[in-house]
Design a protein around this motif. Structure first.
Motif, PDB file in Angstrom:
ATOM      1  N   MET A   1      20.859   7.626  19.922  1.00 54.18           N
ATOM      2  CA  MET A   1      20.278   7.439  18.582  1.00 54.18           C
ATOM      3  C   MET A   1      20.486   8.708  17.769  1.00 54.18           C
ATOM      4  N   SER A   2      21.019   8.553  16.585  1.00 56.28           N
ATOM      5  CA  SER A   2      21.270   9.736  15.793  1.00 56.28           C
ATOM      6  C   SER A   2      20.632   9.543  14.421  1.00 56.28           C
ATOM      7  N   HIS A   3      19.585  10.297  14.165  1.00 57.34           N
ATOM      8  CA  HIS A   3      18.845  10.115  12.909  1.00 57.34           C
ATOM      9  C   HIS A   3      19.380  11.006  11.812  1.00 57.34           C
ATOM     10  N   TYR A   4      19.307  10.500  10.609  1.00 62.15           N
ATOM     11  CA  TYR A   4      19.702  11.282   9.436  1.00 62.15           C
ATOM     12  C   TYR A   4      18.441  11.945   8.878  1.00 62.15           C
ATOM     13  N   PRO A   5      18.382  13.277   8.886  1.00 64.33           N
ATOM     14  CA  PRO A   5      17.131  13.896   8.421  1.00 64.33           C
ATOM     15  C   PRO A   5      17.028  13.855   6.901  1.00 64.33           C
ATOM     16  N   MET A   6      15.881  13.489   6.401  1.00 67.57           N
ATOM     17  CA  MET A   6      15.670  13.572   4.951  1.00 67.57           C
ATOM     18  C   MET A   6      14.179  13.698   4.677  1.00 67.57           C
ATOM     19  N   PHE A   7      13.834  14.155   3.488  1.00 66.51           N
ATOM     20  CA  PHE A   7      12.435  14.265   3.095  1.00 66.51           C
ATOM     21  C   PHE A   7      12.212  13.251   1.974  1.00 66.51           C
ATOM     22  N   ALA A   8      11.255  12.356   2.159  1.00 73.81           N
ATOM     23  CA  ALA A   8      11.061  11.285   1.172  1.00 73.81           C
ATOM     24  C   ALA A   8       9.987  11.682   0.160  1.00 73.81           C
ATOM     25  N   ASP A   9      10.207  11.336  -1.091  1.00 78.83           N
ATOM     26  CA  ASP A   9       9.221  11.580  -2.140  1.00 78.83           C
ATOM     27  C   ASP A   9       8.344  10.336  -2.264  1.00 78.83           C
ATOM     28  N   LEU A  10       7.136  10.393  -1.722  1.00 79.26           N
ATOM     29  CA  LEU A  10       6.259   9.218  -1.736  1.00 79.26           C
ATOM     30  C   LEU A  10       5.324   9.218  -2.939  1.00 79.26           C
ATOM     31  N   GLY A  11       5.444  10.226  -3.799  1.00 81.57           N
ATOM     32  CA  GLY A  11       4.508  10.350  -4.941  1.00 81.57           C
ATOM     33  C   GLY A  11       4.451   9.074  -5.774  1.00 81.57           C
ATOM     34  N   GLY A  12       3.278   8.461  -5.818  1.00 75.53           N
ATOM     35  CA  GLY A  12       3.084   7.262  -6.641  1.00 75.53           C
ATOM     36  C   GLY A  12       3.737   6.011  -6.065  1.00 75.53           C
ATOM     37  N   ARG A  13       4.344   6.114  -4.879  1.00 79.86           N
ATOM     38  CA  ARG A  13       5.019   4.938  -4.304  1.00 79.86           C
ATOM     39  C   ARG A  13       4.067   4.211  -3.343  1.00 79.86           C
ATOM     40  N   ALA A  14       4.213   2.885  -3.318  1.00 81.67           N
ATOM     41  CA  ALA A  14       3.324   2.084  -2.477  1.00 81.67           C
ATOM     42  C   ALA A  14       3.815   2.065  -1.027  1.00 81.67           C
ATOM     43  N   VAL A  15       2.852   2.190  -0.107  1.00 85.60           N
ATOM     44  CA  VAL A  15       3.166   2.127   1.320  1.00 85.60           C
ATOM     45  C   VAL A  15       2.223   1.123   1.967  1.00 85.60           C
ATOM     46  N   LEU A  16       2.792   0.222   2.767  1.00 88.73           N
ATOM     47  CA  LEU A  16       1.954  -0.754   3.458  1.00 88.73           C
ATOM     48  C   LEU A  16       1.519  -0.176   4.803  1.00 88.73           C
ATOM     49  N   LEU A  17       0.216  -0.183   5.050  1.00 89.30           N
ATOM     50  CA  LEU A  17      -0.296   0.319   6.325  1.00 89.30           C
ATOM     51  C   LEU A  17      -1.054  -0.813   7.004  1.00 89.30           C
ATOM     52  N   ALA A  18      -0.546  -1.264   8.156  1.00 86.87           N
ATOM     53  CA  ALA A  18      -1.216  -2.331   8.880  1.00 86.87           C
ATOM     54  C   ALA A  18      -2.083  -1.708   9.967  1.00 86.87           C
ATOM     55  N   GLY A  19      -3.383  -2.025   9.933  1.00 85.49           N
ATOM     56  CA  GLY A  19      -4.316  -1.452  10.903  1.00 85.49           C
ATOM     57  C   GLY A  19      -5.271  -0.510  10.199  1.00 85.49           C
ATOM     58  N   ALA A  20      -6.489  -0.412  10.786  1.00 83.59           N
ATOM     59  CA  ALA A  20      -7.474   0.484  10.168  1.00 83.59           C
ATOM     60  C   ALA A  20      -8.312   1.147  11.251  1.00 83.59           C
ATOM     61  N   GLY A  21      -7.672   1.491  12.353  1.00 83.57           N
ATOM     62  CA  GLY A  21      -8.365   2.217  13.425  1.00 83.57           C
ATOM     63  C   GLY A  21      -8.101   3.708  13.283  1.00 83.57           C
ATOM     64  N   GLN A  22      -8.316   4.433  14.407  1.00 79.67           N
ATOM     65  CA  GLN A  22      -8.174   5.907  14.359  1.00 79.67           C
ATOM     66  C   GLN A  22      -6.745   6.363  14.037  1.00 79.67           C
ATOM     67  N   VAL A  23      -5.767   5.688  14.708  1.00 79.94           N
ATOM     68  CA  VAL A  23      -4.371   6.070  14.476  1.00 79.94           C
ATOM     69  C   VAL A  23      -4.006   5.819  13.017  1.00 79.94           C
ATOM     70  N   ALA A  24      -4.434   4.668  12.520  1.00 82.74           N
ATOM     71  CA  ALA A  24      -4.126   4.331  11.121  1.00 82.74           C
ATOM     72  C   ALA A  24      -4.764   5.343  10.179  1.00 82.74           C
ATOM     73  N   GLU A  25      -5.960   5.842  10.539  1.00 88.39           N
ATOM     74  CA  GLU A  25      -6.617   6.855   9.690  1.00 88.39           C
ATOM     75  C   GLU A  25      -5.747   8.091   9.546  1.00 88.39           C
ATOM     76  N   ARG A  26      -5.202   8.538  10.692  1.00 84.86           N
ATOM     77  CA  ARG A  26      -4.345   9.742  10.636  1.00 84.86           C
ATOM     78  C   ARG A  26      -3.123   9.502   9.755  1.00 84.86           C
ATOM     79  N   LYS A  27      -2.549   8.291   9.910  1.00 90.27           N
ATOM     80  CA  LYS A  27      -1.366   7.973   9.113  1.00 90.27           C
ATOM     81  C   LYS A  27      -1.736   7.926   7.624  1.00 90.27           C
ATOM     82  N   ALA A  28      -2.871   7.278   7.331  1.00 83.84           N
ATOM     83  CA  ALA A  28      -3.289   7.145   5.931  1.00 83.84           C
ATOM     84  C   ALA A  28      -3.484   8.523   5.311  1.00 83.84           C
ATOM     85  N   GLU A  29      -4.094   9.427   6.085  1.00 81.15           N
ATOM     86  CA  GLU A  29      -4.348  10.772   5.570  1.00 81.15           C
ATOM     87  C   GLU A  29      -3.059  11.474   5.155  1.00 81.15           C
ATOM     88  N   SER A  30      -2.050  11.459   6.065  1.00 75.74           N
ATOM     89  CA  SER A  30      -0.835  12.198   5.717  1.00 75.74           C
ATOM     90  C   SER A  30      -0.058  11.494   4.599  1.00 75.74           C
TER      91      SER A  30
END
Ligand code: SAH
Length: 458
Positions: free
Chosen positions: A1-30
């Motif tokens: 597997m070879s990933h292409y590194p990039m930094f995404a600009d999420l400012g003002g962009r919508a992100v779907l987050l499925a789940g609302a437990g502890q792991v999801a909390e950490r993801k939501a925070e970042s």
């Protein structure tokens, strides 16, 4: 597997987050820290999610995932404890060409999230491509220690001044040089002390007084091949260079650490095939330095040991070009160490002599009597073609035909090979040896049997 590194600009962009437990909390925070508009799909919200909802920081889409949710988002994160649902979300995202990450499930991720060293606006990301997250985190810890906390402050000030610096120094090379000097100057100390105003004043003063830099030449020893044997100064010089003149002895591994956009010019020469004559090299060094370039002359081993570094420095001095010398590990030190042959040993070698088998003026005779002395190690550079004369003369002047010898080819490189024998066998050993090769004559050569450690049959 070879990933292409990039930094995404999420400012003002919508992100779907499925789940609302502890792991999801950490993801939501970042995600929120990056400015994303987080849309949560979950049957029930944790108290933390409830308060975010109350503060208007997230949107709640209810408990039933609908594939259409994906249409309006930039990317998706699935962090539910329902494996089938996670897979459904991933497949729906794939069908719509949306990025999706199912937490901790490598084969259900079209993007992965690296370990991050955060000195905003500087961010350093480390990833093992999903193979060894623990190793990536280990590196993150090491880099955390190396990157000073005030790096972010310096970058933030630089960001504000970028336009003005660009206007004041239109030449791109001069501009890079200005920034490099600035970041190593008192500006850094002031930024570290948190005195942003004083740091900015320092930047302004340096910009006002800035003189486009004079060219210079750095004669750099690249060592015998293993890139790990470069010195810190050598590494810094090749990473700051505008142009690098290198010869055939410089390994590919070392060329790989040269600054990517530096001009690289081969002036490679090996006995018998002069690609570019020495006079031409001298002329180019002077010409590029006079044009204001930072020139690195990268040479195998050490520049002052059979490397013509002395001749080049003389030319530079006469032309009035500033120069520096960065010593390198010479073949006699590097290749013997990797072959397990100590140059001196209290039992049998009180001195070591480095000689060349190839002199500028044909017919010049070395002092065979000195070379044939016992209790010393003789290291011969560029000598394999003259091995029979050398062996014959040394024996004639008194060195025993049974003296141990070694011929080391491609020393310190993965394909290093070493042949050992007696002085009388030297011509045969040298003839077989791949080049570059170094001949070592003296009792110490026999210690290899006991001390060899690197590569091949070690
Ligand atoms: N300036 C270099 C020497 C250049 S002369 C130095 O300090 O090492 C070129 C000779 O160096 C070659 O003919 C060979 O004898 C020796 N040499 C250079 N690199 C070597 C290597 N990796 N392994 C064995 N011999 C090497």
């Amino acid at each position: 597997m070879s990933h292409y590194p990039m930094f995404a600009d999420l400012g003002g962009r919508a992100v779907l987050l499925a789940g609302a437990g502890q792991v999801a909390e950490r993801k939501a925070e970042s995600l929120m820290r990056a400015g994303a508009a987080v849309r949560v799909v979950a049957d029930a919200l944790s108290p933390q999610f409830q308060s975010w909802l109350a503060e208007g920081r997230i949107t709640w889409l209810g408990g039933a995932f609908q594939e259409d949710f994906l249409n309006e988002v930039f990317l998706a994160v699935a962090a539910t404890d329902d494996e089938a649902l996670n897979r459904r979300i991933f497949q729906a995202a794939e069908a719509r060409g949306k990025f999706c990450n199912v937490v901790d499930t490598a084969d259900l991720c079209s993007y992965i999230v690296p370990a991050v060293i955060d000195r905003s606006p500087i961010k350093i990301a480390v990833s093992s491509g999903g193979t060894a997250p623990v190793l990536a985190r280990k590196w993150r810890q090491i880099i955390e220690m190396l990157v000073p906390l005030h790096t972010g402050r310096m970058a933030e000030i630089a960001g504000r001044w970028r336009g003005r610096v660009k206007a004041a120094t239109p030449d791109i090379g001069a501009r890079r040089h200005f920034w490099e000097k600035l970041f190593d100057s008192r500006f850094s100390t002031l930024a570290a002390q948190g005195d942003t105003a004083a740091a900015e004043a320092e930047l302004a003063a340096q910009l006002a007084g800035y003189q486009p830099h004079q060219g210079e030449v750095v004669l750099v020893g690249a060592g015998p091949g293993d890139a790990g044997l470069l010195t810190v100064h050598a590494l810094q010089a090749v990473q700051a260079a505008d142009v690098v003149f290198y010869d055939a002895l410089v390994s590919d591994e070392i060329m790989a650490v040269v600054r990517k956009d530096a001009e690289k010019i081969s002036v490679g020469k090996r006995a018998g095939c002069h690609h570019v004559q020495q006079e031409e090299t001298n002329r180019l060094l002077v010409e590029y330095a006079q044009a204001g370039k930072r020139v690195v002359r990268l040479k195998g081993g050490d520049p002052f040991v059979f490397g013509r570094g002395g001749e080049e420095a003389q030319v530079l001095r006469r032309a009035g070009i500033p120069y520096r010398i960065v010593p390198g590990v010479t073949a006699a030190l590097g290749a013997t160490a990797y072959a397990g042959i100590p140059l001196t040993h209290r039992d049998c070698a009180q001195s070591a002599l480095f000689v060349t088998g190839h002199s500028k003026h044909d017919g010049e005779q070395p002092d065979w009597r000195t070379l044939a002395l016992s209790n010393q190690t003789l290291v011969v550079y560029m000598g394999t073609l003259r091995a029979s004369v050398i062996a014959e003369k040394l024996i004639e002047y008194g060195r025993s035909p049974d003296t141990p010898v070694a011929v080391i080819s491609n020393g310190t490189l993965p394909h290093q090979s070493v042949q050992t024998g007696r002085l009388q066998d030297l011509p045969a050993l040298a003839e077989r040896a791949p080049r570059p090769a170094l001949m070592v004559i003296g009792e110490v050569a026999a210690l290899r049997d006991e001390l060899k450690w690197f590569g091949e049959a070690a």
